[in-house]
Design an enzyme around this catalytic site. Structure first.
Site, PDB file in Angstrom:
ATOM      1  CG  HIS A 272       4.290  20.247  14.523  1.00  0.00           C
ATOM      2  ND1 HIS A 272       3.697  19.314  13.530  1.00  0.00           N
ATOM      3  CD2 HIS A 272       4.476  21.283  13.828  1.00  0.00           C
ATOM      4  CE1 HIS A 272       3.362  19.921  12.548  1.00  0.00           C
ATOM      5  NE2 HIS A 272       3.653  21.486  12.467  1.00  0.00           N
ATOM      6  CG  ASP A 323       1.935  21.708   9.331  1.00  0.00           C
ATOM      7  OD1 ASP A 323       1.749  22.939   9.127  1.00  0.00           O
ATOM      8  OD2 ASP A 323       2.702  20.823   9.804  1.00  0.00           O
TER       9      ASP A 323
HETATM   10 ZN    ZN Z   1       2.497  24.464  11.043  1.00  0.00          ZN
END
Ligand code: ZN
Length: 456
Positions: A272, A323
Site C-alpha cells: 500500500h 490482503d
Molecule cells: Zn495488509
C-alpha cells in the site's frame, strides 16, 4: 520426475508451441523442450495453455471469515478506521483451530484462482489478552499446517507489532494479541523458523514490521539489522491519515522516511504505497523494492489509487496481493489494477510494455514482482526455477480460438478464474479440473468455523 506436454506455453522468453517440460523431485523445472513430441508417461494437457503462476504477495488469511460483513454504513461516514474497529472485534476470540481452518480455505481458494504461492503477513500471534501460547509460534504453526495440507508455496511473515499508533502509543484492546517487543519478536521468529523448516524447501520465513505507526524508528532499524537476507514486508502509506500522523511524528512522509532511514532494496515489499509524491514514487521505483498492490481490498477500503504509470515508467516493480481476502480473484485483481488507472487517467491500456498486450504486461509485471517480494525462485518457466505453473481451459468461450497474448487478455478482461484448470506449486499438482484436491475436506471444516463465528 513429473513431465507435462502442452500445445502452447508462456516461457521466460515468450510464447512457445508444443512444449514438453519436466519437474525434478525438488520442485524445480529440470528441462524444457519446444516443438517437441509427447513421450510415454507425459501428462498431455489437451485443450490447455500453460503459464507460470503468480505469487500472491500480501494476505491476512483470518480476515477471509469476515468478508462481506462490514458492508453497511454506520452513523458517520465510514472509513478504513471504522472497518478496523470491526476487524478487531471479530478477531478477539479466534482460536488456533479456527485460524488453521480459515487459512486452509484461503489457500485452497488462492490456488483455485491460479496463485501458486502466498506471502502471509501474520500478526495474530497470542492469546486473547496478549499472553503467549505454550508454543509462542502456535499460530504460525497453524498457518504452516494449512500450507502443508494445501501445498501452497508459503513465505511466512511474522509481524512485529509493538505500538498502538504513531508516536509509540501503547497497544490497546484487541491489539494485545498482536503485540511483540524486540525480545519477544526474536523468540517468536526463532520458533517460527523451526516451523517453516519442516515445510518443503520452497517455503520461507521473512519479517514484517507491521507499519511505521506500529513500530518505532529504533526498534524497526534494529529488527531489520537482526534478520539479514530475508524478505521484509511493511504496510507503508495506505491512508491519508496515516501519512499525516507519520509526518507530524517523524517529520517526513512515510515512504520518504523509509527511503531515508531504512536499507530499502530488492528484499523489501512496501505494501500500500498508495499515497506518494512524485519524488517518493521515483525514489521507490529506483530502490528495487516491490510496491505491493492489493486492488480489491484497496477499493473495498477506499484507500486511493497507486501511481502505477509513473512508477512503472521509472522502472519500478509491482506485484499483487489479496490482503483482506474480501474476495480472492486473480484475474479481477489484475483487471482492477488496469481499470483504476483508466478511470483515473481517462485513458485506455495504461499498464504498458513494448510489444506486449495489456493483459500480458500486467501478468508479467506481477509475476516478477510477486516472486521478488516472496524471495521465491519463480515467476517464469525456465530451467532451475520452481515449477509454479497454471493451466487455462482453452475450451472456455472467453479463450476459444485465441493464441499468445490474447489468451491473457481473454482471462483478465473477458473471463474470470473459472478458466483456471490446473495449478502446481513447486511441482505439487494440487488443482485439477479447476478444483483443489483438498477442497471438500477444507471447505467442510471452514463452514463449521463460520457457523460458530457468526453465532458468537
Ligand atoms: Zn495488509
Amino acid at each position: 520426475m513429473e513431465s507435462v506436454f502442452v500445445e502452447q506455453a508462456l516461457l521466460a522468453h515468450g510464447w512457445a508451441d508444443r512444449v514438453r517440460l519436466t519437474v525434478a523431485a525438488d520442485g524445480r523445472i529440470a528441462s524444457i523442450e519446444t516443438d517437441a513430441t509427447p513421450r510415454a508417461g507425459d501428462q498431455v494437457l489437451t485443450g490447455k495453455t500453460l503459464l507460470p503462476a503468480l505469487a500472491n504477495l500480501h494476505s491476512h488469511a483470518f480476515q477471509r471469515a469476515m468478508a462481506g460483513l462490514t458492508e453497511y454504513r454506520g452513523q458517520q461516514r465510514d472509513s478504513f478506521w471504522t472497518w478496523r474497529e470491526l476487524m478487531y472485534r471479530f478477531v478477539g476470540a479466534l482460536t488456533p483451530d479456527q485460524v488453521e481452518a480459515i487459512a486452509a480455505l484461503v489457500q485452497v481458494e488462492m490456488m483455485e484462482a491460479g496463485y501458486a504461492a502466498v506471502a502471509e503477513f501474520h500478526y495474530l500471534h497470542h492469546r486473547p489478552g496478549g499472553g503467549a501460547y505454550d508454543d509462542i509460534a502456535e499460530m504460525s504453526a497453524r498457518v504452516a499446517a494449512a500450507a502443508s495440507e494445501t501445498g501452497i508455496g508459503l513465505t511466512h511473515l511474522p509481524v512485529l507489532y509493538a505500538f498502538g499508533g504513531a508516536g509509540e502509543k501503547p497497544l490497546s484492546g484487541a491489539q494485545a494479541r498482536f503485540g511483540c517487543d524486540g525480545e519477544r519478536y526474536q523468540a517468536l521468529m526463532a520458533a517460527a523458523d523451526r516451523v517453516i523448516a519442516a515445510l518443503p524447501a520452497d517455503c520461507r520465513l521473512g519479517i514484517a514490521p507491521h507499519s511505521l505507526r506500529a513500530t518505532s524508528p529504533g526498534l524497526l532499524k534494529a529488527t531489520v539489522a537482526h534478520f539479514p537476507g530475508r524478505p521484509i514486508h511493511i504496510h507503508i502509506a495506505e491512508q491519508q491519515q496515516e501519512v499525516r500522523d507519520i509526518e507530524a511524528w517523524l517529520g517526513a512522509r512515510p515512504v520518504a522516511w523509509a527511503l531515508d532511514n531504512l536499507p530499502v532494496d530488492e528484499r523489501w515489499c512496501l505494501v500500500h504505497a498508495t499515497h506518494m509524491t512524485a519524488d517518493e514514487t521515483t525514489r521507490l521505483a529506483r530502490s528495487g523494492g516491490v510496491a505491493g498492490l492489493c486492488l480489491i481490498t484497496e477499493a473495498n477500503l477506499g484507500d486511493g489509487l497507486f501511481p502505477v504509470e509513473a512508477f512503472l515508467g521509472d522502472g519500478g516493480h509491482i506485484g499483487v496481493g489479496s490482503d483482506s481476502n474480501v474476495r480472492i480473484a486473480l484475474a479481477e485483481e489484475l483487471r482492477l489494477l488496469e481499470y483504476g488507472q483508466r478511470l483515473g487517467h481517462q485513458a485506455r491500456n495504461v499498464v504498458f510494455t513494448e510489444g506486449q498486450s495489456t493483459g500480458r504486461a500486467l501478468y508479467e509485471a506481477s509475476l516478477k514482482g510477486g516472486a521478488r517480494a516472496l524471495g521465491r525462485d519463480s515467476g517464469a518457466l525456465k530451467v532451475g526455477a520452481y515449477a509454479d505453473m497454471v493451466t487455462l481451459d482453452m475450451t472456455a468461450l472467453a479463450l476459444d480460438g485465441r493464441q499468445g497474448d490474447r489468451i491473457l487478455d481473454g482471462w483478465i478482461f473477458a473471463g474470470d478464474d473459472r478458466l483456471v484448470s490446473d495449478v502446481w506449486a513447486a511441482g505439487r499438482h494440487k488443482v485439477k479440473d479447476g478444483r483443489h484436491v483438498a477442497r471438500e475436506a477444507v471447505e467442510k471444516r471452514y463452514r463449521g468455523v463460520l457457523k460458530s463465528l457468526l453465532a458468537a
